[in-house]
Design a protein around this motif. Structure first.
Motif, PDB file in Angstrom:
ATOM      1  N   ILE A   1       0.818  -1.220   0.000  1.00  0.00           N
ATOM      2  CA  ILE A   1       0.000   0.000   0.000  1.00  0.00           C
ATOM      3  C   ILE A   1       0.846   1.263   0.000  1.00  0.00           C
TER       4      ILE A   1
ATOM      5  N   TYR B   1      -3.827   3.798  -0.920  1.00  0.00           N
ATOM      6  CA  TYR B   1      -3.879   3.322  -2.305  1.00  0.00           C
ATOM      7  C   TYR B   1      -3.439   1.861  -2.330  1.00  0.00           C
ATOM      8  N   HIS B   2      -4.233   1.031  -2.993  1.00  0.00           N
ATOM      9  CA  HIS B   2      -4.039  -0.424  -2.998  1.00  0.00           C
ATOM     10  C   HIS B   2      -4.205  -0.919  -4.439  1.00  0.00           C
TER      11      HIS B   2
ATOM     12  N   GLY C   1      -5.611  -3.468  -5.631  1.00  0.00           N
ATOM     13  CA  GLY C   1      -6.827  -4.221  -5.909  1.00  0.00           C
ATOM     14  C   GLY C   1      -6.667  -5.684  -5.545  1.00  0.00           C
ATOM     15  N   ALA C   2      -7.797  -6.365  -5.466  1.00  0.00           N
ATOM     16  CA  ALA C   2      -7.781  -7.762  -5.038  1.00  0.00           C
ATOM     17  C   ALA C   2      -8.931  -8.520  -5.685  1.00  0.00           C
TER      18      ALA C   2
ATOM     19  N   LYS D   1      -4.213 -10.421  -3.610  1.00  0.00           N
ATOM     20  CA  LYS D   1      -3.878  -9.139  -4.222  1.00  0.00           C
ATOM     21  C   LYS D   1      -3.535  -9.307  -5.696  1.00  0.00           C
TER      22      LYS D   1
ATOM     23  N   TYR E   1     -15.878  -1.430  -4.266  1.00  0.00           N
ATOM     24  CA  TYR E   1     -14.837  -0.746  -3.508  1.00  0.00           C
ATOM     25  C   TYR E   1     -14.963  -1.222  -2.070  1.00  0.00           C
TER      26      TYR E   1
ATOM     27  N   THR F   1      -9.949   4.128   1.204  1.00  0.00           N
ATOM     28  CA  THR F   1      -9.057   3.434   0.278  1.00  0.00           C
ATOM     29  C   THR F   1      -9.673   3.331  -1.110  1.00  0.00           C
ATOM     30  N   ASP F   2      -8.794   3.244  -2.104  1.00  0.00           N
ATOM     31  CA  ASP F   2      -9.261   3.045  -3.481  1.00  0.00           C
ATOM     32  C   ASP F   2      -9.305   1.562  -3.843  1.00  0.00           C
ATOM     33  N   GLU F   3      -9.063   0.678  -2.868  1.00  0.00           N
ATOM     34  CA  GLU F   3      -9.018  -0.753  -3.156  1.00  0.00           C
ATOM     35  C   GLU F   3     -10.317  -1.221  -3.802  1.00  0.00           C
ATOM     36  N   ARG F   4     -10.150  -1.881  -4.929  1.00  0.00           N
ATOM     37  CA  ARG F   4     -11.275  -2.436  -5.674  1.00  0.00           C
ATOM     38  C   ARG F   4     -11.189  -3.953  -5.582  1.00  0.00           C
ATOM     39  N   LEU F   5     -12.309  -4.579  -5.316  1.00  0.00           N
ATOM     40  CA  LEU F   5     -12.358  -6.025  -5.125  1.00  0.00           C
ATOM     41  C   LEU F   5     -13.272  -6.640  -6.172  1.00  0.00           C
TER      42      LEU F   5
END
Length: 180
Positions: A19, A40-41, A43-44, A77, A110, A116-120
């Motif tokens: 991250i 900021y990630h 994504g997973a 990830k 999200y 966080t911007d992590e999108r799954l």
């Protein structure tokens, strides 16, 4: 401008292996300024996989962030330049030893857009077959568990599952049982 915020400046507070945390000053729609911190990630993915006995495949692992073992669907990830579907195939194989070339996207969400911007990307792996043993990373310690529909329903009613991606996937699964 609507309800959007205009970023005035941004600084990197932390950059780790997975991250990056940035702090920003933003201009609000009402003209005032505020500070934001964003993780900021890359994504997973997560994978709902059902074996030939109609059991959902879970991984049980300790999560330091919540200081407990959680029962989750397999997930991982997304690597740089990797497509989510390819990541899902890889993670399914690594964490469970099963494979599938028949994956269908069931959710694109999200994780926590306030921070966080992590999108799954959550996939349903169909027509899975056991290929090999788990191929875990050196810092991964997970055990496999297999639950029937009845055990899943019981677990959802008793709030046994407290991992959001798992709850989403299990609700999807139970809602589609009548379609099969």
């Amino acid at each position: 401008m609507g309800n959007s915020e205009k970023k005035l400046y941004e600084t990197t507070e932390f950059k780790g292996r997975i991250i990056e945390v940035k702090k920003s000053e933003v201009l609000l729609p009402n003209g005032k300024k505020a500070n934001r911190e964003v993780v900021y990630h890359p994504g997973a993915v997560a994978i709902l996989a059902i074996n030939e006995r109609q059991e959902v495949i879970f991984v049980k692992q300790y999560r330091l962030s919540v200081d407990q073992e959680l029962l989750e669907i397999p997930a991982g990830k997304i690597e740089q330049n990797e497509q989510p579907i390819d990541c899902a195939k890889r993670e399914l194989m690594e964490e469970t030893g099963y494979s599938s070339n028949d994956l269908r996207l069931i959710a694109d969400v999200y994780v926590s857009p306030g921070i966080t911007d992590e999108r799954l990307y959550i996939y349903h792996a169909q027509n899975i077959s056991e290929q090999t043993n788990q191929s875990l990373d050196s810092d991964e310690f997970v055990t496999l568990e297999y639950l029937t529909v009845e055990k899943i329903q019981e677990g959802l009613e008793n709030l046994t599952f407290n991992d959001a991606k798992t709850v989403i996937a299990l609700q999807y699964y139970l809602n589609t049982l009548d379609d099969e």
